[in-house]
Design a protein around this motif. Sequence first.
Motif, PDB file in Angstrom:
ATOM      1  N   TYR A  38      46.363  28.961  45.059  1.00  0.00           N
ATOM      2  CA  TYR A  38      47.141  28.174  43.630  1.00  0.00           C
ATOM      3  C   TYR A  38      47.314  26.322  43.693  1.00  0.00           C
ATOM      4  N   ALA A  39      46.967  25.833  44.746  1.00  0.00           N
ATOM      5  CA  ALA A  39      46.524  24.380  45.012  1.00  0.00           C
ATOM      6  C   ALA A  39      45.575  24.000  44.086  1.00  0.00           C
ATOM      7  N   THR A  40      44.124  24.716  44.225  1.00  0.00           N
ATOM      8  CA  THR A  40      43.836  24.370  42.962  1.00  0.00           C
ATOM      9  C   THR A  40      43.979  24.690  41.856  1.00  0.00           C
ATOM     10  N   MET A  41      44.529  25.533  41.536  1.00  0.00           N
ATOM     11  CA  MET A  41      45.170  25.556  39.919  1.00  0.00           C
ATOM     12  C   MET A  41      46.306  24.919  39.847  1.00  0.00           C
ATOM     13  N   LEU A  42      47.229  24.005  40.198  1.00  0.00           N
ATOM     14  CA  LEU A  42      48.124  23.276  40.420  1.00  0.00           C
ATOM     15  C   LEU A  42      46.585  22.006  40.068  1.00  0.00           C
ATOM     16  N   ALA A  43      45.779  21.400  40.897  1.00  0.00           N
ATOM     17  CA  ALA A  43      44.931  20.722  41.045  1.00  0.00           C
ATOM     18  C   ALA A  43      44.688  20.696  38.923  1.00  0.00           C
ATOM     19  N   THR A  44      43.330  21.502  38.859  1.00  0.00           N
ATOM     20  CA  THR A  44      42.846  21.838  38.161  1.00  0.00           C
ATOM     21  C   THR A  44      43.941  21.632  36.317  1.00  0.00           C
ATOM     22  N   GLU A  45      45.544  22.299  36.476  1.00  0.00           N
ATOM     23  CA  GLU A  45      45.717  22.075  35.298  1.00  0.00           C
ATOM     24  C   GLU A  45      46.410  20.453  35.349  1.00  0.00           C
ATOM     25  N   MET A  46      46.499  20.016  35.871  1.00  0.00           N
ATOM     26  CA  MET A  46      46.633  18.681  36.226  1.00  0.00           C
ATOM     27  C   MET A  46      46.023  17.951  35.769  1.00  0.00           C
ATOM     28  N   MET A  47      44.403  18.187  35.991  1.00  0.00           N
ATOM     29  CA  MET A  47      43.567  17.065  35.343  1.00  0.00           C
ATOM     30  C   MET A  47      43.065  17.613  34.410  1.00  0.00           C
ATOM     31  N   MET A  48      43.472  18.559  33.443  1.00  0.00           N
ATOM     32  CA  MET A  48      42.920  19.102  32.004  1.00  0.00           C
ATOM     33  C   MET A  48      44.829  18.005  31.867  1.00  0.00           C
ATOM     34  N   ARG A  49      45.829  18.145  32.181  1.00  0.00           N
ATOM     35  CA  ARG A  49      46.361  17.607  31.228  1.00  0.00           C
ATOM     36  C   ARG A  49      46.851  16.115  31.133  1.00  0.00           C
ATOM     37  N   ASP A  50      45.943  16.051  32.169  1.00  0.00           N
ATOM     38  CA  ASP A  50      45.836  13.902  32.396  1.00  0.00           C
ATOM     39  C   ASP A  50      44.389  13.973  31.519  1.00  0.00           C
ATOM     40  N   GLU A  51      43.535  14.739  30.955  1.00  0.00           N
ATOM     41  CA  GLU A  51      42.749  14.844  30.435  1.00  0.00           C
ATOM     42  C   GLU A  51      43.077  14.379  28.919  1.00  0.00           C
ATOM     43  N   ALA A  52      44.147  15.825  28.605  1.00  0.00           N
ATOM     44  CA  ALA A  52      44.246  15.612  27.136  1.00  0.00           C
ATOM     45  C   ALA A  52      44.667  15.252  26.713  1.00  0.00           C
ATOM     46  N   GLU A  54      44.571  12.408  27.780  1.00  0.00           N
ATOM     47  CA  GLU A  54      43.998  11.047  27.311  1.00  0.00           C
ATOM     48  C   GLU A  54      43.086  10.999  26.118  1.00  0.00           C
ATOM     49  N   PHE A  55      42.591  11.975  26.130  1.00  0.00           N
ATOM     50  CA  PHE A  55      41.857  12.523  24.568  1.00  0.00           C
ATOM     51  C   PHE A  55      42.658  12.238  22.879  1.00  0.00           C
ATOM     52  N   SER A  56      43.897  13.283  23.462  1.00  0.00           N
ATOM     53  CA  SER A  56      45.201  12.494  21.928  1.00  0.00           C
ATOM     54  C   SER A  56      45.767  11.052  21.295  1.00  0.00           C
ATOM     55  N   ARG A  57      45.439  10.550  22.570  1.00  0.00           N
ATOM     56  CA  ARG A  57      45.805   8.535  22.477  1.00  0.00           C
ATOM     57  C   ARG A  57      44.810   7.370  22.036  1.00  0.00           C
ATOM     58  N   ARG A  58      43.581   8.828  21.761  1.00  0.00           N
ATOM     59  CA  ARG A  58      41.934   8.127  21.696  1.00  0.00           C
ATOM     60  C   ARG A  58      42.148   7.786  20.007  1.00  0.00           C
TER      61      ARG A  58
END
Length: 61
Positions: A38-52, A54-58
């Motif tokens: 669950y911790a791994t899934m949460l960390a992955t979700e947070m990284m993907m959200r941050d990346e999304a 960042e991408f939407s601001r480009r």
Amino acid sequence: MGIELKEDTLAKLRQQLGREPTEAEVRAARDELLRRHYATMLATEMMMRDEAEEFSRRPPK
């Protein structure tokens, strides 16, 4: 990647403890595996959200 089989958990505990593990020890070991997943899934979700975000601001090319 899924959680390991109960038989694998039992084998690991037998090797670590040098005896047959109790049901409480098996349950605690499996609970720890679930917490890590669950911790791994949460960390992955947070990284993907941050990346999304960042991408939407480009600006578009």
